[in-house]
Design a protein around this motif. Sequence first.
Motif, PDB file in Angstrom:
ATOM      1  N   TRP A 161       0.827  -1.209   0.000  1.00  0.00           N
ATOM      2  CA  TRP A 161       0.000   0.000   0.000  1.00  0.00           C
ATOM      3  C   TRP A 161       0.857   1.253   0.000  1.00  0.00           C
ATOM      4  CZ3 TRP A 161      -4.647  -1.099  -1.380  1.00  0.00           C
ATOM      5  CH2 TRP A 161      -5.225  -2.307  -0.994  1.00  0.00           C
ATOM      6  N   MET A 162       1.928   1.231   0.758  1.00  0.00           N
ATOM      7  CA  MET A 162       2.825   2.380   0.784  1.00  0.00           C
ATOM      8  C   MET A 162       3.535   2.545  -0.552  1.00  0.00           C
ATOM      9  SD  MET A 162       2.506   3.850   3.727  1.00  0.00           S
ATOM     10  CE  MET A 162       3.970   4.856   3.966  1.00  0.00           C
ATOM     11  N   ARG A 163       3.832   1.444  -1.189  1.00  0.00           N
ATOM     12  CA  ARG A 163       4.532   1.518  -2.479  1.00  0.00           C
ATOM     13  C   ARG A 163       3.656   2.133  -3.562  1.00  0.00           C
ATOM     14  NH1 ARG A 163       7.488  -4.439  -2.846  1.00  0.00           N
ATOM     15  NH2 ARG A 163       8.541  -4.347  -0.809  1.00  0.00           N
ATOM     16  N   ILE A 164       2.373   1.823  -3.528  1.00  0.00           N
ATOM     17  CA  ILE A 164       1.475   2.390  -4.542  1.00  0.00           C
ATOM     18  C   ILE A 164       0.802   3.670  -4.035  1.00  0.00           C
ATOM     19  CG2 ILE A 164       1.065   0.134  -5.597  1.00  0.00           C
ATOM     20  CD1 ILE A 164      -1.645   0.059  -4.199  1.00  0.00           C
ATOM     21  N   HIS A 165       1.204   4.105  -2.816  1.00  0.00           N
ATOM     22  CA  HIS A 165       0.734   5.370  -2.232  1.00  0.00           C
ATOM     23  C   HIS A 165      -0.789   5.412  -2.089  1.00  0.00           C
ATOM     24  CE1 HIS A 165       4.779   6.906  -2.406  1.00  0.00           C
ATOM     25  NE2 HIS A 165       4.864   6.569  -3.672  1.00  0.00           N
ATOM     26  N   VAL A 166      -1.324   4.339  -1.533  1.00  0.00           N
ATOM     27  CA  VAL A 166      -2.762   4.251  -1.262  1.00  0.00           C
ATOM     28  C   VAL A 166      -2.948   3.912   0.205  1.00  0.00           C
ATOM     29  CG1 VAL A 166      -4.880   2.950  -1.704  1.00  0.00           C
ATOM     30  CG2 VAL A 166      -3.409   3.615  -3.613  1.00  0.00           C
ATOM     31  N   ASP A 167      -3.812   4.660   0.884  1.00  0.00           N
ATOM     32  CA  ASP A 167      -4.149   4.350   2.270  1.00  0.00           C
ATOM     33  C   ASP A 167      -5.276   3.320   2.274  1.00  0.00           C
ATOM     34  OD1 ASP A 167      -3.864   5.443   5.248  1.00  0.00           O
ATOM     35  OD2 ASP A 167      -5.988   5.062   4.838  1.00  0.00           O
ATOM     36  N   PRO A 168      -5.017   2.093   2.738  1.00  0.00           N
ATOM     37  CA  PRO A 168      -6.034   1.035   2.617  1.00  0.00           C
ATOM     38  C   PRO A 168      -7.301   1.326   3.406  1.00  0.00           C
ATOM     39  CG  PRO A 168      -4.207   0.320   4.016  1.00  0.00           C
ATOM     40  CD  PRO A 168      -3.792   1.608   3.395  1.00  0.00           C
ATOM     41  N   TRP A 169      -7.176   2.012   4.553  1.00  0.00           N
ATOM     42  CA  TRP A 169      -8.354   2.290   5.375  1.00  0.00           C
ATOM     43  C   TRP A 169      -9.292   3.264   4.666  1.00  0.00           C
ATOM     44  CZ3 TRP A 169      -8.798  -1.283   8.724  1.00  0.00           C
ATOM     45  CH2 TRP A 169      -7.661  -1.842   9.330  1.00  0.00           C
ATOM     46  N   LEU A 170      -8.721   4.330   4.111  1.00  0.00           N
ATOM     47  CA  LEU A 170      -9.565   5.270   3.366  1.00  0.00           C
ATOM     48  C   LEU A 170     -10.185   4.606   2.148  1.00  0.00           C
ATOM     49  CD1 LEU A 170      -7.684   8.712   3.386  1.00  0.00           C
ATOM     50  CD2 LEU A 170      -9.823   8.112   4.536  1.00  0.00           C
ATOM     51  N   LEU A 171      -9.393   3.799   1.435  1.00  0.00           N
ATOM     52  CA  LEU A 171      -9.916   3.125   0.248  1.00  0.00           C
ATOM     53  C   LEU A 171     -11.057   2.192   0.608  1.00  0.00           C
ATOM     54  CD1 LEU A 171      -9.725   2.562  -2.778  1.00  0.00           C
ATOM     55  CD2 LEU A 171      -8.043   0.777  -2.267  1.00  0.00           C
ATOM     56  N   LEU A 172     -10.908   1.430   1.690  1.00  0.00           N
ATOM     57  CA  LEU A 172     -11.962   0.513   2.123  1.00  0.00           C
ATOM     58  C   LEU A 172     -13.240   1.266   2.478  1.00  0.00           C
ATOM     59  CD1 LEU A 172     -12.809  -2.376   2.915  1.00  0.00           C
ATOM     60  CD2 LEU A 172     -11.885  -1.926   5.195  1.00  0.00           C
ATOM     61  N   LEU A 173     -13.110   2.379   3.192  1.00  0.00           N
ATOM     62  CA  LEU A 173     -14.280   3.164   3.584  1.00  0.00           C
ATOM     63  C   LEU A 173     -14.956   3.792   2.366  1.00  0.00           C
ATOM     64  CD1 LEU A 173     -12.763   4.850   6.757  1.00  0.00           C
ATOM     65  CD2 LEU A 173     -14.573   3.122   6.722  1.00  0.00           C
ATOM     66  N   ILE A 174     -14.175   4.257   1.412  1.00  0.00           N
ATOM     67  CA  ILE A 174     -14.750   4.842   0.187  1.00  0.00           C
ATOM     68  C   ILE A 174     -15.499   3.786  -0.603  1.00  0.00           C
ATOM     69  CG2 ILE A 174     -14.141   5.820  -2.062  1.00  0.00           C
ATOM     70  CD1 ILE A 174     -11.866   7.317  -0.580  1.00  0.00           C
ATOM     71  N   LEU A 175     -14.942   2.579  -0.696  1.00  0.00           N
ATOM     72  CA  LEU A 175     -15.631   1.491  -1.410  1.00  0.00           C
ATOM     73  C   LEU A 175     -16.916   1.097  -0.683  1.00  0.00           C
ATOM     74  CD1 LEU A 175     -12.609  -0.751  -2.467  1.00  0.00           C
ATOM     75  CD2 LEU A 175     -13.948   0.810  -3.892  1.00  0.00           C
ATOM     76  N   ALA A 176     -16.899   1.156   0.646  1.00  0.00           N
ATOM     77  CA  ALA A 176     -18.124   0.874   1.411  1.00  0.00           C
ATOM     78  C   ALA A 176     -19.198   1.912   1.104  1.00  0.00           C
ATOM     79  CB  ALA A 176     -17.807   0.852   2.906  1.00  0.00           C
ATOM     80  N   LEU A 177     -18.807   3.183   1.025  1.00  0.00           N
ATOM     81  CA  LEU A 177     -19.764   4.246   0.689  1.00  0.00           C
ATOM     82  C   LEU A 177     -20.267   4.096  -0.740  1.00  0.00           C
ATOM     83  CD1 LEU A 177     -17.983   7.262   2.419  1.00  0.00           C
ATOM     84  CD2 LEU A 177     -20.169   6.241   3.090  1.00  0.00           C
ATOM     85  N   ALA A 178     -19.404   3.649  -1.646  1.00  0.00           N
ATOM     86  CA  ALA A 178     -19.838   3.421  -3.032  1.00  0.00           C
ATOM     87  C   ALA A 178     -20.893   2.319  -3.095  1.00  0.00           C
ATOM     88  CB  ALA A 178     -18.632   3.060  -3.906  1.00  0.00           C
ATOM     89  N   THR A 179     -20.731   1.286  -2.282  1.00  0.00           N
ATOM     90  CA  THR A 179     -21.717   0.197  -2.241  1.00  0.00           C
ATOM     91  C   THR A 179     -23.056   0.701  -1.722  1.00  0.00           C
ATOM     92  OG1 THR A 179     -19.924  -1.391  -1.829  1.00  0.00           O
ATOM     93  CG2 THR A 179     -22.172  -2.116  -1.350  1.00  0.00           C
ATOM     94  N   VAL A 230     -15.922  13.433  -8.072  1.00  0.00           N
ATOM     95  CA  VAL A 230     -14.520  13.379  -8.488  1.00  0.00           C
ATOM     96  C   VAL A 230     -13.684  14.375  -7.676  1.00  0.00           C
ATOM     97  CG1 VAL A 230     -12.929  13.775 -10.412  1.00  0.00           C
ATOM     98  CG2 VAL A 230     -15.061  12.535 -10.797  1.00  0.00           C
ATOM     99  N   THR A 231     -14.242  15.556  -7.412  1.00  0.00           N
ATOM    100  CA  THR A 231     -13.525  16.551  -6.605  1.00  0.00           C
ATOM    101  C   THR A 231     -13.242  16.018  -5.204  1.00  0.00           C
ATOM    102  OG1 THR A 231     -14.604  18.337  -7.834  1.00  0.00           O
ATOM    103  CG2 THR A 231     -13.567  18.910  -5.737  1.00  0.00           C
ATOM    104  N   LEU A 232     -14.235  15.376  -4.592  1.00  0.00           N
ATOM    105  CA  LEU A 232     -14.032  14.784  -3.269  1.00  0.00           C
ATOM    106  C   LEU A 232     -12.917  13.742  -3.291  1.00  0.00           C
ATOM    107  CD1 LEU A 232     -17.643  14.228  -1.870  1.00  0.00           C
ATOM    108  CD2 LEU A 232     -15.807  15.459  -0.724  1.00  0.00           C
ATOM    109  N   LEU A 233     -12.938  12.885  -4.302  1.00  0.00           N
ATOM    110  CA  LEU A 233     -11.945  11.822  -4.380  1.00  0.00           C
ATOM    111  C   LEU A 233     -10.549  12.378  -4.646  1.00  0.00           C
ATOM    112  CD1 LEU A 233     -14.074   9.163  -6.270  1.00  0.00           C
ATOM    113  CD2 LEU A 233     -13.162   8.968  -3.953  1.00  0.00           C
TER     114      LEU A 233
END
Length: 377
Positions: A18-36, A355-358
């Motif tokens: 996650w650090m290598r691809i510069h993605v925070d897994p917790w934020l990504l998981l929460l965003i995907l939950a909101l998308a669902t 898109v602005t939020l993301l």
Amino acid sequence: MKSIPVSSHSLRRRESIWMRIHVDPWLLLLILALATVDAFVLYSASGKSLPMVVRQMAYFAVGISAMIVVAQFQPRFMQRWVPVAYIGGALLLLAVLLVGTEAKGAQRWLTIPGVTRFQPSEIMKLVMPMSVAWYLGRRNLPPSFKQVVVTLTIIFVPTLLILKQPDLGTSLLIAASGIFALLLAGLRWRYIIGALLALAPAAAGMWYFVMHGYQKQRVLTFLNPESDPLGSGWNIIQSKAAIGSGGVFGKGWLQGTQSHLDFLPEGHTDFIIAVLAEEFGMVGVCLLLGVYLLVIARGMVITLQAQDAFCKLLAGSITLTFFVYVFVNIGMVSGLLPVVGVPLPFISYGGTSLVTLLLGFGILMSIQTHKKWMAQN
């Protein structure tokens, strides 16, 4: 005992993927939950419109891709380009007033013939906190009186240009994002108390000299929606009826009457949480608020762990602005605040705001995942 130097290559190997691809897994998981959640609620709120849900998920895909791209840029790289972005954004807002496209009584868009139409004020939602963080992050804190005046000038020039469109809701959000950065910089209490004392005359001035007729009507409707139940008070009355009728557990998915019988206008945009409350009840609303709370908490953790003043002010401002989005939308739908046209983050239908939020969360991820590199340099 002499320490053995550790190469940067060996350090990188120890980092998580996650650090290598510069993605925070917790934020990504929460965003995907909101998308669902968004997919289910929007399908019902739109009258079972599958094409609308597909478009929204496409916006999510574009936004998440853009978020990951932005996260790859180091905060210092973004910091260097802030003045250019601020001047460019202000010029675009000025262009809106001169040659902008008018729709529904407001002139808020710029049209590129044969290409697209876009709303420059959305750009300022990111540029504003970055600009204030850029200015204050280069100076000794807490800010002096002169620095406070300069900061307020940075904030209010774009805010006034957006007010002229007119777009009260967006102008307030953009001003708030800049003011949050100023507060986080350690603004002295005498300035805060002075600002609070100036609120009453400032509000009176806005009422008589700035606000348009329909904006004043929104405030009057907020104070007494029953004064015009079939006109300006209709949305609030119906949204409160939908929220109340959901009870604790709701009527069930696709079983809401206020939205499916077209009593609730704008059910798929600004008033979408009323649909969720009717169908999933208080339990569903509390679960959604719990996810929002986790997003805000993660943003504040990133703020506290940021390596320098620019990153701290920027991360804190983005996080608190997100909180304001949630608070204002829920407040206006439930009748606790006037209606100002603020969408519910990640749930209301709409591509530009999503898109602005993301992109903003991409900046948060950049601040979080580049902090080790910044500490080493």
